[in-house]
Enzyme design. Structure first.
Site, PDB file in Angstrom:
ATOM      1  N   GLU A  41       0.930  -1.033   0.143  1.00 32.61           N
ATOM      2  CA  GLU A  41      -0.074  -0.025  -0.044  1.00 32.61           C
ATOM      3  C   GLU A  41       1.027   1.223  -0.072  1.00 32.61           C
ATOM      4  O   GLU A  41       1.894   1.282   0.832  1.00 32.61           O
ATOM      5  CB  GLU A  41      -0.933  -0.187   1.472  1.00 32.61           C
ATOM      6  CG  GLU A  41      -1.846   1.074   1.218  1.00 32.61           C
ATOM      7  CD  GLU A  41      -2.632   1.266   2.401  1.00 32.61           C
ATOM      8  OE1 GLU A  41      -2.783   0.452   3.358  1.00 32.61           O
ATOM      9  OE2 GLU A  41      -3.343   2.268   2.616  1.00 32.61           O
ATOM     10  N   ARG A 266       4.999 -12.840   9.716  1.00 32.43           N
ATOM     11  CA  ARG A 266       5.872 -11.702   9.461  1.00 32.43           C
ATOM     12  C   ARG A 266       7.040 -11.625  10.049  1.00 32.43           C
ATOM     13  O   ARG A 266       7.298 -12.147  11.029  1.00 32.43           O
ATOM     14  CB  ARG A 266       4.923 -10.510   9.595  1.00 32.43           C
ATOM     15  CG  ARG A 266       4.786 -10.272  11.058  1.00 32.43           C
ATOM     16  CD  ARG A 266       3.823  -9.219  11.373  1.00 32.43           C
ATOM     17  NE  ARG A 266       4.047  -7.562  10.907  1.00 32.43           N
ATOM     18  CZ  ARG A 266       3.272  -7.181  10.013  1.00 32.43           C
ATOM     19  NH1 ARG A 266       2.375  -7.523   9.275  1.00 32.43           N
ATOM     20  NH2 ARG A 266       3.725  -5.953   9.484  1.00 32.43           N
ATOM     21  N   LYS A 276       4.520   0.718   9.174  1.00 28.87           N
ATOM     22  CA  LYS A 276       4.767   2.097   8.333  1.00 28.87           C
ATOM     23  C   LYS A 276       3.977   3.231   9.396  1.00 28.87           C
ATOM     24  O   LYS A 276       4.594   4.158   9.314  1.00 28.87           O
ATOM     25  CB  LYS A 276       3.971   1.728   7.101  1.00 28.87           C
ATOM     26  CG  LYS A 276       4.868   1.326   6.053  1.00 28.87           C
ATOM     27  CD  LYS A 276       4.221   1.259   4.751  1.00 28.87           C
ATOM     28  CE  LYS A 276       3.243  -0.081   4.730  1.00 28.87           C
ATOM     29  NZ  LYS A 276       2.490   0.014   3.427  1.00 28.87           N
TER      30      LYS A 276
HETATM   31  P1  ATP Z   1       2.757  -2.225   7.921  1.00 31.95           P
HETATM   32  O1  ATP Z   1       2.251  -2.988   8.997  1.00 31.95           O
HETATM   33  O2  ATP Z   1       4.399  -2.158   8.242  1.00 31.95           O
HETATM   34  O3  ATP Z   1       2.282  -0.889   7.527  1.00 31.95           O
HETATM   35  P2  ATP Z   1       1.672  -3.597   5.787  1.00 31.95           P
HETATM   36  O4  ATP Z   1       1.197  -4.891   5.933  1.00 31.95           O
HETATM   37  O5  ATP Z   1       0.487  -2.753   6.005  1.00 31.95           O
HETATM   38  O6  ATP Z   1       2.965  -3.178   6.592  1.00 31.95           O
HETATM   39  P3  ATP Z   1       1.738  -3.479   2.958  1.00 31.95           P
HETATM   40  O7  ATP Z   1       2.082  -2.395   2.192  1.00 31.95           O
HETATM   41  O8  ATP Z   1       0.212  -3.807   3.065  1.00 31.95           O
HETATM   42  O9  ATP Z   1       2.039  -3.145   4.423  1.00 31.95           O
HETATM   43  O10 ATP Z   1       2.695  -4.599   2.805  1.00 31.95           O
HETATM   44  C1  ATP Z   1       2.991  -5.007   1.643  1.00 31.95           C
HETATM   45  C2  ATP Z   1       3.283  -6.625   1.638  1.00 31.95           C
HETATM   46  O11 ATP Z   1       4.400  -6.785   2.423  1.00 31.95           O
HETATM   47  C3  ATP Z   1       2.011  -7.377   2.147  1.00 31.95           C
HETATM   48  O12 ATP Z   1       1.904  -8.621   1.511  1.00 31.95           O
HETATM   49  C4  ATP Z   1       2.535  -7.692   3.682  1.00 31.95           C
HETATM   50  O13 ATP Z   1       1.843  -8.813   3.920  1.00 31.95           O
HETATM   51  C5  ATP Z   1       4.263  -7.773   3.492  1.00 31.95           C
HETATM   52  N1  ATP Z   1       4.732  -7.367   4.839  1.00 31.95           N
HETATM   53  C6  ATP Z   1       4.395  -6.397   5.549  1.00 31.95           C
HETATM   54  N2  ATP Z   1       5.318  -6.398   6.695  1.00 31.95           N
HETATM   55  C7  ATP Z   1       5.994  -7.447   6.790  1.00 31.95           C
HETATM   56  C8  ATP Z   1       6.865  -8.058   7.659  1.00 31.95           C
HETATM   57  N3  ATP Z   1       6.947  -7.329   8.713  1.00 31.95           N
HETATM   58  N4  ATP Z   1       7.170  -9.324   7.326  1.00 31.95           N
HETATM   59  C9  ATP Z   1       6.993  -9.768   5.857  1.00 31.95           C
HETATM   60  N5  ATP Z   1       6.227  -9.545   5.114  1.00 31.95           N
HETATM   61  C10 ATP Z   1       5.618  -8.163   5.458  1.00 31.95           C
HETATM   62 MG    MG Z   2      -1.353  -3.558   4.835  1.00 31.05          MG
END
Ligand code: ATP
Ligand code: MG
Length: 564
Positions: A41, A266, A276
């Site tokens: 995102e 994760r 983020k």
């Molecule tokens: P954040 O919690 O940091 O905002 P998010 O999951 O909301 O992370 P996205 O932009 O939706 O951020 O993530 C893009 C991809 O990266 C998704 O498929 C998510 O599952 C993966 N991802 C995010 N954080 C991690 C992590 N700590 N370890 C592994 N994969 C991750």
């Molecule tokens: Mg997300």
């Protein structure tokens, strides 16, 4: 017999996703090739957790001759921005992955997703609800108590179609209505209790501008986007496991490509926050100097600090994938950084905490150019000329006026080797009126040129040094952990993770570097002998080089800096 054992061994070395993919290929479930995607995102910069996901998705596609899309899940116009889109592309590319022409946006599918919603309404599977967000949440029940039906659940199909269209046309203010899926208000899975599919948001979108004032919820956009793109293996983190039944329900009702979701744990790392939202808070609150501050766990921060893409890929590979939550020691990442930098960086001499040495029996105004090996472990990296003269700098911590036991470096009456140069012996100390050492007066043995013993006598210490008149002054930024506790989010009552920040995570020092380093460009990497790995920072100017300490040399730093 031995054959089966071998086969099993190969099987066991696969991670669970590789196992699933190989089974799917074998069973003929995959007709063309496997298709994965990395779906960020664009609401912030990518962090090391995303790097893990990138390596996994692009890595699997590569291993099985498939393809990996880069898809921006841009369904929330309020928090998203093109700055983030650009940084994400730069980071994925830098990590070494190529999505070719497969750059997509969930917003490209808004028309299609709208059609999907209309189909569900026509099939009696979705309805327009006038309850407020608070009312919806208050009537959802609990996992053991069923939720209550919305009073709008039995609207006719025609009424729903009419209202949904009017929502799209901008007739209602934000929050006045939602479109909800008609699933099961008694399901033990809360995600299935008539989840919201669309909400009204009169907001400008970075791609679609003002075309839309209704936006699909992540849960109605993500799975549908996967189906539209024909994603065979939709890989995400564990928190989405409970959403999977809903995604599967949508796929079934809409009769679209059966993308299947698989979840893995994760990446969590000690001394690191990885969300983020929290990283944005650090940036907005000026607790760090931007998203690419070298102390940040962002890919851009790590790149600026001097981490290499190869080191990050090796780390991602090594930690593998798990199905249960776990926390990885940040030292493991640093290990991979060191391992790679050790192979690729030249070693140069730099003094961070200087004290002057005068070689009393060395002619004034004389300079010798000695041969320094750029990497003693790798002859192919060649040599350079290192100027030597009567006045030098050494690390203050390499000298002790009254040496403690087992101190083998410079001390009165003690002889040491200056790397690539000569043996020197300390004869006298000159102090200022406050008792601080101003200079250490030594004699050198002209027969020990190149640091070689002339007669078999041994010295125990070898010091790095820089010739004073030839030294270039530079700035060294020494980083420590950004947080003081292993789990920064575990803050005391009434405090936040910000309160767990390390007030000493950045220390700025002026240092003396050998002249060879003047030619380095931004991003170039070097090992300062006995001190650590460094990277030229973008803040460097024509006048002053700025170095980021990427990582220490094991725990040598504690000795040299005097930090215990
Ligand atoms: P954040 O919690 O940091 O905002 P998010 O999951 O909301 O992370 P996205 O932009 O939706 O951020 O993530 C893009 C991809 O990266 C998704 O498929 C998510 O599952 C993966 N991802 C995010 N954080 C991690 C992590 N700590 N370890 C592994 N994969 C991750
Ligand atoms: Mg997300």
């Amino acid at each position: 017999m031995s054959n089966t054992i071998e086969k099993d061994e190969v099987k066991n070395s696969l991670n669970f996703l590789e196992q699933i993919i190989e089974d799917d290929i074998k069973s003929g479930k995959i007709s063309k090739h496997i298709q994965t995607r990395f779906p960020p995102e664009p609401n912030g910069y990518l962090h090391i957790g995303h790097a893990k996901s990138i390596c996994l998705n692009f890595g699997l596609a590569k291993k099985y001759n498939g393809k990996c899309n880069l898809r921006f899940d841009d369904t929330n116009p309020v928090t998203e921005d093109v700055e983030y889109v650009d940084s994400i592309k730069e980071d994925v590319r830098w990590l070494g992955f190529d999505w070719g022409n497969n750059e997509f946006y969930a917003s490209d599918y808004f028309d299609k997703i709208y059609e999907f919603a209309v189909k569900l309404i026509k099939d009696g599977k979705a309805y327009v609800c006038d309850m407020t967000a608070e009312e919806v949440s208050n009537t959802r029940g609990t996992p053991t108590i069923p939720g209550q039906f919305s009073p709008f659940r039995n609207r006719t199909i025609d009424e729903n179609l009419n209202l949904f269209e009017r929502m799209k046309n901008g007739e209602f203010p934000d929050g006045a209505k939602t479109l909800r899926a008609k699933v099961d208000m008694a399901s033990p899975n809360m995600q299935l209790r008539d989840p919201v599919m669309y909400r009204i948001k009169h907001a400008h979108h970075h791609k679609t501008g003002n075309k839309w004032c209704i936006y699909p919820m992540y849960d109605f956009a993500h799975g549908q986007s996967d189906s539209i793109e024909g994603i065979t293996h939709s890989i995400c983190t564990l928190e989405f496991e409970v959403h999977r039944p809903l995604y599967d329900w949508y796929i079934k009702q809409l009769d679209i490509f059966p993308s299947h979701q698989y979840e893995f744990a994760r990446l969590n790392m000690t001394y690191t926050v990885m969300s983020k939202r929290k990283l944005l808070e650090l940036v907005k609150g000026n607790h760090v100097n931007g998203w690419d501050d070298p102390r940040m766990p962002t890919i851009s921060g790590m790149r600026r600090r001097g981490y290499t893409a190869e080191a990050i890929r090796n780390f991602a590979d090594r930690i593998g994938i798990a199905k249960r939550e776990n926390v990885i020691d940040i030292a493991l990442l640093e290990f991979f950084v060191r391992e790679h930098l050790n192979k690729i960086t030249p070693r140069m001499m730099t003094v961070i905490n200087p004290v002057k040495v005068v070689i009393t029996n060395y002619p004034e105004n004389q300079t010798e150019y000695l041969d320094g090996k750029n990497n003693p472990d790798d002859e192919s990296m060649g040599t350079r000329k290192v100027p030597f003269s009567r006045e030098l700098y050494i690390e203050a911590d390499d000298f002790m006026e009254i040496p403690e036991k087992k101190f083998f470096r410079l001390a009165p009456g003690n002889e040491v080797r200056l790397r690539y140069a000569y043996f020197i012996k300390c004869n006298e100390i000159v102090k200022d009126e406050n008792g601080t050492i101003k200079e250490i007066r030594c004699t050198y043995d002209p027969e020990s040129k190149g640091g070689k013993s002339p007669d078999g006598r041994k010295v125990q210490g070898t010091l790095h040094w820089v010739s004073a008149p030839h030294a270039i002054t530079a700035e060294a930024r020494l980083y420590d952990r950004l947080f003081m506790s292993e789990n920064p989010e575990d803050a005391e009552e009434g405090k936040s993770f910000v309160d767990n920040m390390n007030p000493n995570s950045l220390e700025i020092r002026n240092c003396y570097v050998e002249p060879e380093l003047a030619n380095l460009k931004v991003g170039e990497k070097v090992q300062f002998e006995r001190v650590g790995y460094f990277n030229v920072d973008k803040d460097s100017t024509d006048k002053t080089l700025v170095f980021n300490r990427t990582v220490t040399l094991k725990d040598n730093w504690a000795k040299i800096s005097g930090k215990k």
